[in-house]
Design a protein around this motif. Structure first.
Motif, PDB file in Angstrom:
ATOM      1  N   GLN A   1       9.596  11.866   8.213  1.00  0.00           N
ATOM      2  CA  GLN A   1       9.374  11.123   9.448  1.00  0.00           C
ATOM      3  C   GLN A   1      10.218  11.760  10.534  1.00  0.00           C
ATOM      4  N   MET A   2       9.567  12.178  11.609  1.00  0.00           N
ATOM      5  CA  MET A   2      10.254  12.885  12.696  1.00  0.00           C
ATOM      6  C   MET A   2      10.124  12.071  13.975  1.00  0.00           C
ATOM      7  N   ASN A   3      11.243  11.623  14.486  1.00  0.00           N
ATOM      8  CA  ASN A   3      11.285  10.840  15.716  1.00  0.00           C
ATOM      9  C   ASN A   3      12.043  11.597  16.800  1.00  0.00           C
ATOM     10  N   SER A   4      11.875  11.158  18.025  1.00  0.00           N
ATOM     11  CA  SER A   4      12.565  11.765  19.169  1.00  0.00           C
ATOM     12  C   SER A   4      12.411  13.280  19.170  1.00  0.00           C
ATOM     13  N   LEU A   5      11.195  13.712  18.993  1.00  0.00           N
ATOM     14  CA  LEU A   5      10.935  15.147  18.899  1.00  0.00           C
ATOM     15  C   LEU A   5      11.166  15.837  20.231  1.00  0.00           C
ATOM     16  N   SER A   6      11.658  17.073  20.136  1.00  0.00           N
ATOM     17  CA  SER A   6      11.896  17.897  21.320  1.00  0.00           C
ATOM     18  C   SER A   6      11.203  19.235  21.144  1.00  0.00           C
ATOM     19  N   PRO A   7      11.019  19.980  22.222  1.00  0.00           N
ATOM     20  CA  PRO A   7      10.365  21.296  22.102  1.00  0.00           C
ATOM     21  C   PRO A   7      11.056  22.213  21.085  1.00  0.00           C
ATOM     22  N   GLU A   8      12.363  22.009  20.890  1.00  0.00           N
ATOM     23  CA  GLU A   8      13.099  22.826  19.920  1.00  0.00           C
ATOM     24  C   GLU A   8      12.685  22.556  18.481  1.00  0.00           C
ATOM     25  N   ASP A   9      11.953  21.488  18.252  1.00  0.00           N
ATOM     26  CA  ASP A   9      11.456  21.173  16.910  1.00  0.00           C
ATOM     27  C   ASP A   9      10.122  21.855  16.620  1.00  0.00           C
ATOM     28  N   THR A  10       9.568  22.538  17.601  1.00  0.00           N
ATOM     29  CA  THR A  10       8.308  23.252  17.404  1.00  0.00           C
ATOM     30  C   THR A  10       8.485  24.334  16.349  1.00  0.00           C
ATOM     31  N   ALA A  11       7.664  24.272  15.309  1.00  0.00           N
ATOM     32  CA  ALA A  11       7.791  25.207  14.190  1.00  0.00           C
ATOM     33  C   ALA A  11       6.667  24.947  13.190  1.00  0.00           C
ATOM     34  N   VAL A  12       6.531  25.859  12.262  1.00  0.00           N
ATOM     35  CA  VAL A  12       5.716  25.594  11.083  1.00  0.00           C
ATOM     36  C   VAL A  12       6.641  24.971  10.037  1.00  0.00           C
ATOM     37  N   TYR A  13       6.234  23.835   9.521  1.00  0.00           N
ATOM     38  CA  TYR A  13       7.033  23.094   8.552  1.00  0.00           C
ATOM     39  C   TYR A  13       6.462  23.315   7.149  1.00  0.00           C
ATOM     40  N   TYR A  14       7.368  23.640   6.220  1.00  0.00           N
ATOM     41  CA  TYR A  14       6.976  23.965   4.856  1.00  0.00           C
ATOM     42  C   TYR A  14       7.596  22.996   3.859  1.00  0.00           C
ATOM     43  N   CYS A  15       6.805  22.579   2.916  1.00  0.00           N
ATOM     44  CA  CYS A  15       7.291  21.808   1.767  1.00  0.00           C
ATOM     45  C   CYS A  15       7.796  22.801   0.723  1.00  0.00           C
ATOM     46  N   ASN A  16       8.842  22.417   0.015  1.00  0.00           N
ATOM     47  CA  ASN A  16       9.495  23.357  -0.911  1.00  0.00           C
ATOM     48  C   ASN A  16       9.996  22.635  -2.143  1.00  0.00           C
ATOM     49  N   THR A  17       9.924  23.311  -3.283  1.00  0.00           N
ATOM     50  CA  THR A  17      10.590  22.821  -4.482  1.00  0.00           C
ATOM     51  C   THR A  17      10.939  24.015  -5.372  1.00  0.00           C
ATOM     52  N   ASN A  18      11.813  23.776  -6.320  1.00  0.00           N
ATOM     53  CA  ASN A  18      12.165  24.795  -7.302  1.00  0.00           C
ATOM     54  C   ASN A  18      11.827  24.272  -8.688  1.00  0.00           C
ATOM     55  N   TRP A  19      10.943  24.976  -9.368  1.00  0.00           N
ATOM     56  CA  TRP A  19      10.528  24.584 -10.728  1.00  0.00           C
ATOM     57  C   TRP A  19      10.380  25.877 -11.512  1.00  0.00           C
ATOM     58  N   GLY A  20      11.478  26.369 -12.004  1.00  0.00           N
ATOM     59  CA  GLY A  20      11.489  27.684 -12.639  1.00  0.00           C
ATOM     60  C   GLY A  20      11.666  28.783 -11.598  1.00  0.00           C
ATOM     61  N   ARG A  21      11.003  28.606 -10.502  1.00  0.00           N
ATOM     62  CA  ARG A  21      11.158  29.509  -9.358  1.00  0.00           C
ATOM     63  C   ARG A  21      10.863  28.696  -8.094  1.00  0.00           C
ATOM     64  N   THR A  22      11.023  29.323  -6.962  1.00  0.00           N
ATOM     65  CA  THR A  22      10.804  28.636  -5.688  1.00  0.00           C
ATOM     66  C   THR A  22       9.318  28.605  -5.349  1.00  0.00           C
ATOM     67  N   TYR A  23       8.853  27.448  -4.932  1.00  0.00           N
ATOM     68  CA  TYR A  23       7.472  27.274  -4.499  1.00  0.00           C
ATOM     69  C   TYR A  23       7.446  26.781  -3.055  1.00  0.00           C
ATOM     70  N   TRP A  24       6.467  27.291  -2.305  1.00  0.00           N
ATOM     71  CA  TRP A  24       6.264  26.898  -0.918  1.00  0.00           C
ATOM     72  C   TRP A  24       4.850  26.397  -0.723  1.00  0.00           C
ATOM     73  N   GLY A  25       4.709  25.356   0.071  1.00  0.00           N
ATOM     74  CA  GLY A  25       3.392  24.969   0.534  1.00  0.00           C
ATOM     75  C   GLY A  25       2.942  25.905   1.638  1.00  0.00           C
ATOM     76  N   LYS A  26       1.714  25.709   2.119  1.00  0.00           N
ATOM     77  CA  LYS A  26       1.143  26.603   3.134  1.00  0.00           C
ATOM     78  C   LYS A  26       1.754  26.385   4.507  1.00  0.00           C
ATOM     79  N   GLY A  27       2.316  25.251   4.751  1.00  0.00           N
ATOM     80  CA  GLY A  27       2.908  24.982   6.048  1.00  0.00           C
ATOM     81  C   GLY A  27       1.975  24.217   6.947  1.00  0.00           C
ATOM     82  N   THR A  28       2.587  23.414   7.799  1.00  0.00           N
ATOM     83  CA  THR A  28       1.830  22.670   8.790  1.00  0.00           C
ATOM     84  C   THR A  28       2.528  22.825  10.129  1.00  0.00           C
ATOM     85  N   LEU A  29       1.751  23.120  11.176  1.00  0.00           N
ATOM     86  CA  LEU A  29       2.314  23.431  12.483  1.00  0.00           C
ATOM     87  C   LEU A  29       2.621  22.147  13.262  1.00  0.00           C
TER      88      LEU A  29
END
Length: 113
Positions: free
Chosen positions: A80-108
Motif C-alpha cells: 500500500q503506497m500513500n502520499s506518493l511523490s514523483p520520486e516514487d516513479t519506478a518499476v516495482y518488482y516482487c521478490n523472494t528467495n527460494w533456493g535462488r532469487t526470483y523476480w516478478g515481471k514488474g509493474t510500472l
C-alpha cells in the motif's frame, strides 16, 4: 516459482496505489517476500520486505507512507503506497528467495500531475 505483480498505474502526487503480488511454486507461508523498485537510470533498490511471521522492514524513503502486508491463505503480498511523490516513479518488482532469487515481471508506477 512465479511471481505476478499487478496494481501499477498513473497517479497524481499525493495519491495512493496498492500493488499486489501473487506467488506460486514455493511454500509461500515460510518465505520472506519483498518489493523492490527501479527508477530510470537508477539501481534497483529494496522498498520493503516482510518475514513469514509478519516482521516488516522499510527503506527510509518510504517509512510512514508505504505498508507491506501478506495474505498467506491467498499467497498474496501487498504494498500500500500513500502520499506518493514523483520520486516514487519506478518499476516495482516482487521478490523472494527460494533456493535462488526470483523476480516478478514488474509493474510500472508513474507519479505525475
Amino acid at each position: 516459482v512465479q511471481l505476478q505483480a499487478s496494481g501499477g498505474g498513473l497517479v497524481q502526487p499525493g495519491g495512493s496505489l496498492r500493488l499486489s503480488c501473487k506467488a506460486s511454486g514455493m511454500n509461500f507461508a515460510i518465505s520472506v517476500m519483498a518489493w523492490y523498485r527501479q527508477a530510470p537510470g537508477m539501481q534497483r533498490e529494496l522498498v520493503a520486505n516482510i518475514t513469514s511471521s509478519g516482521i516488516t522492514n522499510y527503506a527510509d524513503s518510504v517509512k510512514g507512507r508505504f505498508t507491506i502486508s501478506r495474505d498467506n491463505a491467498r499467497r498474496l503480498v501487498h504494498l500500500q503506497m500513500n502520499s506518493l511523490s514523483p520520486e516514487d516513479t519506478a518499476v516495482y518488482y516482487c521478490n523472494t528467495n527460494w533456493g535462488r532469487t526470483y523476480w516478478g515481471k514488474g509493474t510500472l508506477v508513474t507519479v505525475s500531475s
